[in-house]
Write a protein that holds these residues in place. Structure first.
Motif, PDB file in Angstrom:
ATOM      1  N   ARG A   1      -4.260  -9.357  -4.639  1.00  0.00           N
ATOM      2  CA  ARG A   1      -3.048 -10.059  -4.206  1.00  0.00           C
ATOM      3  C   ARG A   1      -1.896  -9.070  -4.008  1.00  0.00           C
ATOM      4  O   ARG A   1      -1.134  -9.186  -3.046  1.00  0.00           O
TER       5      ARG A   1
ATOM      6  N   ASP B   1       0.118  -8.409  -0.549  1.00  0.00           N
ATOM      7  CA  ASP B   1       1.582  -8.526  -0.484  1.00  0.00           C
ATOM      8  C   ASP B   1       2.210  -7.247   0.041  1.00  0.00           C
ATOM      9  O   ASP B   1       3.166  -7.288   0.828  1.00  0.00           O
TER      10      ASP B   1
ATOM     11  N   GLN C   1       4.377  -6.885   3.423  1.00  0.00           N
ATOM     12  CA  GLN C   1       5.720  -6.315   3.435  1.00  0.00           C
ATOM     13  C   GLN C   1       5.838  -5.211   4.478  1.00  0.00           C
ATOM     14  O   GLN C   1       6.875  -5.099   5.156  1.00  0.00           O
TER      15      GLN C   1
ATOM     16  N   GLU D   1      -3.591 -13.052   5.504  1.00  0.00           N
ATOM     17  CA  GLU D   1      -3.553 -14.113   4.504  1.00  0.00           C
ATOM     18  C   GLU D   1      -4.836 -14.943   4.543  1.00  0.00           C
ATOM     19  O   GLU D   1      -5.360 -15.344   3.498  1.00  0.00           O
TER      20      GLU D   1
END
Length: 365
Positions: A164, A168, A172, A267
């Motif tokens: 995860r 992330d 970003q 995702e």
């Protein structure tokens, strides 16, 4: 009498304080003279599936690091360095060390509990149920489900850590590129405004007949025609520049949209990865399927969806399980087919059993 009582109490507390100082100094002197006499390494293995790390391995790490242990003064042993040395291995969940009063150095290690082993797309890694991935240590022996195939997980092959967090971070980075592209629009906006302003100013341009110079009507008409021609030319230039600027903005927006698609795809790939972990947990939680499913093969379809195939212990067939959706329903359907079909027809009758479609089981010989 009151003063005498206070004086005695003060002297008593002063004596206690002096004794504590003396005792602390004595302990420090004794501890500075004390040396490590033994090294005890405890690996807390809460599973019966095998091992990731052993005591001899840890002893070898400490020995090769040069950190002083046995024979070293207790005060000189760097416990923090020992813990960092061991904890840098991704398969170690927690490590704690301390020295007893008799000079015994204790190191307590808690390894992670892998859910499965990934042998896909050049990877050889373990994954926990929470989505923490780490490279499979050499000489490790864990009896966990193995996932093979052409499936490419959403993290680099050498990545160690929480998946995860990796997702992330990549999102970003994509967001930063989107913002950078947004900033690249500003010069285009300014050029667009300058083009509009220049055209508006030229459109407002008017000419008057020069009566004071005795300008004839014919000369004035010629100047009007020249101005109209200039405005027509300026209009063409304005429209051409507007098209170029609009095309440049559209190109930047398309780049931004491509980055957003990357975010969505990333995702989605993470969701598929977590579905794979949940699927393996489902298999492991069921006594029958845990013993029946020998191997899980995962691959990515042309549309980007994750599909799996199962190699069972019974028979010579392969089960085309498909996408990891309606998992319980598919297993129920397969179980009914096992009981009412294969148990009568024979376990070696088919080469493939396809349960990807709703309310259907398609078999091929």
């Amino acid at each position: 009498m009151r003063y005498l009582r206070h004086t005695i109490l003060t002297l008593l507390w002063l004596g206690v304080f002096v004794y504590m100082l003396w005792a602390g100094a004595s302990v420090r002197r004794g501890r500075s003279a004390l040396r490590v006499r033994s090294l005890d390494i405890e690996v807390v293995d809460s599973t019966s599936q095998g091992y990731l790390v052993t005591g001899p391995q840890v002893r070898q790490w400490i020995s090769q690091s040069g950190i002083g242990t046995i024979g070293t003064a207790v005060a000189d042993v760097d416990l923090t360095a020992i813990e960092r040395l061991i904890a840098r291995n991704g398969f170690v969940s927690d490590v704690a060390s301390y020295i007893s009063g008799r000079g015994e150095l204790h190191v307590r290690i808690t390894p992670r509990e892998p859910l499965l082993r990934l042998l896909t797309d050049g990877r050889n890694a373990y994954v926990t149920s929470g989505g923490y991935v780490f490279a499979a240590p050499r000489a490790s022996s864990l009896y966990v489900p193995v996932v093979t195939g052409s499936y490419r997980p959403p993290f680099p092959a050498d990545y160690v850590g929480d998946v995860r967090a990796c997702i992330d971070l990549r999102k970003q980075e994509i967001e930063a590129r989107i913002e950078e592209l947004e900033r690249s629009k500003y010069p285009v906006y300014r050029r667009e405004q300058a083009n509009d302003r220049s055209y508006r100013e030229f459109r407002r341009k008017r000419i008057k007949r020069r009566w004071w110079r005795g300008e004839s009507a014919e000369a004035f008409d010629r100047r009007v025609e020249e101005l109209l021609a200039q405005k027509a030319e300026q209009r063409r230039v304005y429209r051409y520049r507007s098209r170029l600027l609009a095309a440049e903005l559209a190109r930047i927006e398309e780049q931004q949209e491509a980055e957003r698609r990357k975010q969505k795809k990333l995702e989605k790939s993470y969701e598929d990865f977590m579905k794979l972990l949940t699927f393996v947990e489902t298999v492991e939680d069921d006594d029958f399927w845990r013993s029946e499913v020998v191997q899980i093969a995962a691959h990515t379809t042309s549309s980007g969806a994750l599909e799996v195939e199962l190699v069972p212990r019974s028979g010579r067939h392969t089960i085309l399980f498909g996408r990891l959706e309606d998992v319980d329903r598919k297993f129920d359907k397969l179980m009914r087919f096992y009981r009412n079909g294969l148990s009568t027809i024979g376990w070696d009758e088919y080469r493939t059993i396809d349960i990807r479609y709703k309310d259907r089981v398609i078999c091929k010989k």
